[in-house]
Design a protein around this motif. Structure first.
Motif, PDB file in Angstrom:
ATOM      1  N   LYS A   1      21.196 -13.188 -12.357  1.00  0.00           N
ATOM      2  CA  LYS A   1      21.502 -12.322 -13.549  1.00  0.00           C
ATOM      3  C   LYS A   1      22.683 -11.540 -13.681  1.00  0.00           C
ATOM      4  N   ASN A   2      22.831 -10.901 -12.549  1.00  0.00           N
ATOM      5  CA  ASN A   2      24.324 -10.036 -12.528  1.00  0.00           C
ATOM      6  C   ASN A   2      25.482 -11.110 -12.606  1.00  0.00           C
ATOM      7  N   ASP A   3      25.506 -12.161 -12.073  1.00  0.00           N
ATOM      8  CA  ASP A   3      26.825 -12.982 -11.832  1.00  0.00           C
ATOM      9  C   ASP A   3      27.066 -13.530 -13.230  1.00  0.00           C
ATOM     10  N   ALA A   4      25.627 -13.852 -13.882  1.00  0.00           N
ATOM     11  CA  ALA A   4      25.910 -14.335 -15.390  1.00  0.00           C
ATOM     12  C   ALA A   4      26.475 -13.299 -16.362  1.00  0.00           C
ATOM     13  N   GLN A   5      26.085 -11.909 -16.071  1.00  0.00           N
ATOM     14  CA  GLN A   5      26.608 -11.147 -17.037  1.00  0.00           C
ATOM     15  C   GLN A   5      27.909 -10.848 -16.428  1.00  0.00           C
ATOM     16  N   SER A   6      28.289 -10.805 -15.340  1.00  0.00           N
ATOM     17  CA  SER A   6      29.931 -10.671 -14.984  1.00  0.00           C
ATOM     18  C   SER A   6      30.829 -11.494 -15.563  1.00  0.00           C
ATOM     19  N   LEU A   7      30.095 -12.964 -15.512  1.00  0.00           N
ATOM     20  CA  LEU A   7      31.053 -14.065 -16.141  1.00  0.00           C
ATOM     21  C   LEU A   7      31.129 -13.857 -17.706  1.00  0.00           C
ATOM     22  N   ARG A   8      29.957 -13.422 -18.361  1.00  0.00           N
ATOM     23  CA  ARG A   8      30.206 -13.182 -19.530  1.00  0.00           C
ATOM     24  C   ARG A   8      31.330 -11.912 -20.082  1.00  0.00           C
ATOM     25  N   ALA A   9      30.943 -10.910 -19.210  1.00  0.00           N
ATOM     26  CA  ALA A   9      32.033  -9.770 -19.326  1.00  0.00           C
ATOM     27  C   ALA A   9      33.503 -10.314 -19.261  1.00  0.00           C
ATOM     28  N   ALA A  10      33.741 -11.141 -17.928  1.00  0.00           N
ATOM     29  CA  ALA A  10      34.875 -11.785 -17.842  1.00  0.00           C
ATOM     30  C   ALA A  10      35.469 -12.604 -19.075  1.00  0.00           C
ATOM     31  N   ALA A  11      34.874 -13.169 -19.459  1.00  0.00           N
ATOM     32  CA  ALA A  11      35.255 -14.177 -20.728  1.00  0.00           C
ATOM     33  C   ALA A  11      35.646 -13.264 -21.885  1.00  0.00           C
ATOM     34  N   ASN A  12      34.701 -12.274 -22.126  1.00  0.00           N
ATOM     35  CA  ASN A  12      35.179 -11.184 -23.281  1.00  0.00           C
ATOM     36  C   ASN A  12      36.117 -10.346 -22.927  1.00  0.00           C
ATOM     37  N   ALA A  13      36.587 -10.107 -21.966  1.00  0.00           N
ATOM     38  CA  ALA A  13      37.393  -8.796 -21.511  1.00  0.00           C
ATOM     39  C   ALA A  13      38.823  -9.142 -21.889  1.00  0.00           C
ATOM     40  N   PRO A  14      39.661 -10.287 -21.813  1.00  0.00           N
ATOM     41  CA  PRO A  14      40.879 -10.462 -22.290  1.00  0.00           C
ATOM     42  C   PRO A  14      40.788 -10.518 -23.933  1.00  0.00           C
ATOM     43  N   ILE A  15      39.754 -10.844 -24.377  1.00  0.00           N
ATOM     44  CA  ILE A  15      39.902 -10.878 -25.799  1.00  0.00           C
ATOM     45  C   ILE A  15      39.804  -9.488 -26.470  1.00  0.00           C
ATOM     46  N   GLN A  16      38.474  -8.751 -26.160  1.00  0.00           N
ATOM     47  CA  GLN A  16      38.621  -7.465 -26.300  1.00  0.00           C
ATOM     48  C   GLN A  16      39.532  -6.365 -26.052  1.00  0.00           C
ATOM     49  N   GLY A  17      40.144  -6.862 -24.860  1.00  0.00           N
ATOM     50  CA  GLY A  17      41.314  -5.845 -24.115  1.00  0.00           C
ATOM     51  C   GLY A  17      42.523  -6.145 -24.938  1.00  0.00           C
ATOM     52  N   SER A  18      42.791  -7.170 -25.169  1.00  0.00           N
ATOM     53  CA  SER A  18      44.023  -7.726 -25.990  1.00  0.00           C
ATOM     54  C   SER A  18      43.854  -7.269 -27.220  1.00  0.00           C
ATOM     55  N   SER A  19      42.871  -7.188 -27.845  1.00  0.00           N
ATOM     56  CA  SER A  19      42.503  -6.444 -29.298  1.00  0.00           C
ATOM     57  C   SER A  19      43.348  -4.723 -29.078  1.00  0.00           C
TER      58      SER A  19
END
Length: 419
Positions: free
Chosen positions: A327-345
């Motif tokens: 569960k944790n690794d799945a959550q980390s991968l979703r956070a990883a996918a989202n971070a460049p998008i949210q962070g670039s914004s």
DNA sequence: CATATCACG
DNA sequence: ACGTACGTGATATGG
């Protein structure tokens, strides 16, 4: 990054905090009285229907009531929390029609939240010496590079419901001035188009198309799209930004497994670059231990079962390793996918704030707030015509991407009227 | 201080 | 089997 963005931003945030924002306390106190009256009615109704008094603010006590009155429906439609059955809004929505108490409970929840968190709290935070509310903008609070706001949080002022918009009327500019809001249109999806270099998305944005409709068109394989179908396209587009996996993606279709699978393939073909990009980001997160925004800001991540792959070649990671995860690794991968998008914004609006601040040196107008994809100003009326295009241009051109950035900018007598 | 809930992007 | 998925902060309850 530090020298070009965060350090120049710091004095701008300090100015925004120092300046503060004007609040109509008398108006909020009127709202408070209306709310108090309505809440009392709802409490009385609820006690009648429940047959006894209890604390409506206590999920624990509410849960006891629901178990007493409609045990079968409640246990079936609720979900388990650490401490018992959930009574949150999603659960109560499903219980509508099962008991007359439910509608009043929902309304009470909404109104008491608005009253305690905003209507009653904000006037108490008006500083006597300035007559304004001064938030804190926290520059190092989030994992993605966004700002956060506290004491009070000015980034979660209500807007979504009809009543909650009344609260935004309480935020005023200097007497005689205008309130102005300038917000980026769909900035995260545009960044996804840029980062993934997906031709379908890039083409859609370059031709000023409605991307939620475009997604719906490829989803349902037809030209004419109903509002419901567009809403579905929008949900899926957001799901992608949040790292929703292909499995959940298919299931949210609400169709059979076979239909879902067929649909995934179709979507995959049409937006293939998006999925390639997301896969690549996830592999980099695992192999490098971090992901990066457009300006090179990093979010570091830790993995449990995938930690053996750290320091390896990202391209050598087998796609199967991204399946069966903890569960944790799945959550980390979703956070990883989202971070460049949210962070670039976050990168882009920070650059925009620095540019806008330069422009404002020649005017009385002030930057008051940042709410992730929008900037709020107060502007003297005689500066508005001249400033409007300058702010819009500065924001739209803060960082050129493969797709245009579009900013909508509006003025009004208060924050609500700037939409 | 943990938990549940809910306000925003 | 699921009303979910990213990022926050404030409030009330209750231990």
């Amino acid at each position: 990054m530090l020298l070009e963005v965060e350090q120049p931003l710091e004095p701008i945030l300090a100015e925004m905090e120092y300046c503060g924002i004007r609040i109509d306390s008398a108006y909020l106190q009127e709202l408070s009285q209306q709310l108090e009256k309505r809440l009392a009615e709802l409490e009385e109704n609820t006690y009648q229907a429940a047959g006894r008094k209890f604390n409506l603010g206590s999920p624990k006590q509410l849960s006891e009531i629901l178990l007493e009155k409609i045990p079968d429906e409640f246990q079936k439609k609720s979900r388990k929390t650490k401490t018992g059955y959930s009574t949150d809004a999603a659960v109560l929505d499903k219980l509508q029609g099962d008991h007359p108490i439910v509608d009043d409970l929902l309304e009470h929840r909404t109104l008491s939240k608005l009253k305690s968190t905003y209507v009653d709290a904000l006037p108490q935070l008006v500083r006597a010496d300035t007559g304004r509310v001064h938030t804190d903008f926290n520059q190092a609070a989030t994992g993605t590079g966004r700002l956060s706001s506290s004491n009070p949080n000015m980034q979660n002022i209500p807007i979504r419901t009809e009543f909650s918009r009344q609260i935004r009327k309480a935020f005023l500019p200097e007497p005689g001035w205008l309130m102005v809001s300038a917000d980026y249109s769909q900035i995260e999806l545009r960044i996804l188009a840029h980062l993934s270099q997906e031709p379908v998305l890039i083409e859609a944005y370059q031709n000023n198309r409605d991307v939620h409709t475009v997604t719906a068109q490829l989803l349902f394989e037809k030209e004419e799209i109903t509002p419901d179908e567009r809403r579905f396209g929008k949900t899926i587009n957001f799901g992608v930004i949040y790292g929703m996996g292909a499995i959940k993606f298919g299931k949210s279709m609400g169709k059979s497994a076979a239909d879902g699978k067929k649909f995934i393939e179709r979507f995959n073909q049409r937006y293939s670059k998006v999925f390639e990009y997301l896969e690549q980001v996830k592999k980099e997160a695992i192999a490098l231990g971090y992901v990066s925004t457009i300006l090179g800001r990093r979010r570091y991540l830790n993995f449990e079962r995938l930690s053996d792959l750290k320091g390896t070649n990202p391209e050598a990671i087998h796609p199967d390793r991204l399946k069966s995860l903890t569960k944790n690794d799945a959550q980390s991968l979703r956070a990883a996918a989202n971070a460049p998008i949210q962070g670039s914004s976050a990168d882009i609006i920070k650059l925009a704030m620095i540019e806008v601040n330069k422009i404002l040196q020649n005017y009385q107008a002030r930057l008051l707030l940042q709410v992730h994809d929008e900037l709020i100003f107060e502007v003297p009326p005689d500066e508005w015509e001249e400033l409007q295009p300058k702010i819009k241009d500065a924001m739209e051109n803060a960082l050129p991407l493969s797709v245009p950035l579009i900013v909508d900018i509006h003025a009004g007598k208060n924050w609500m009227e700037t939409k």
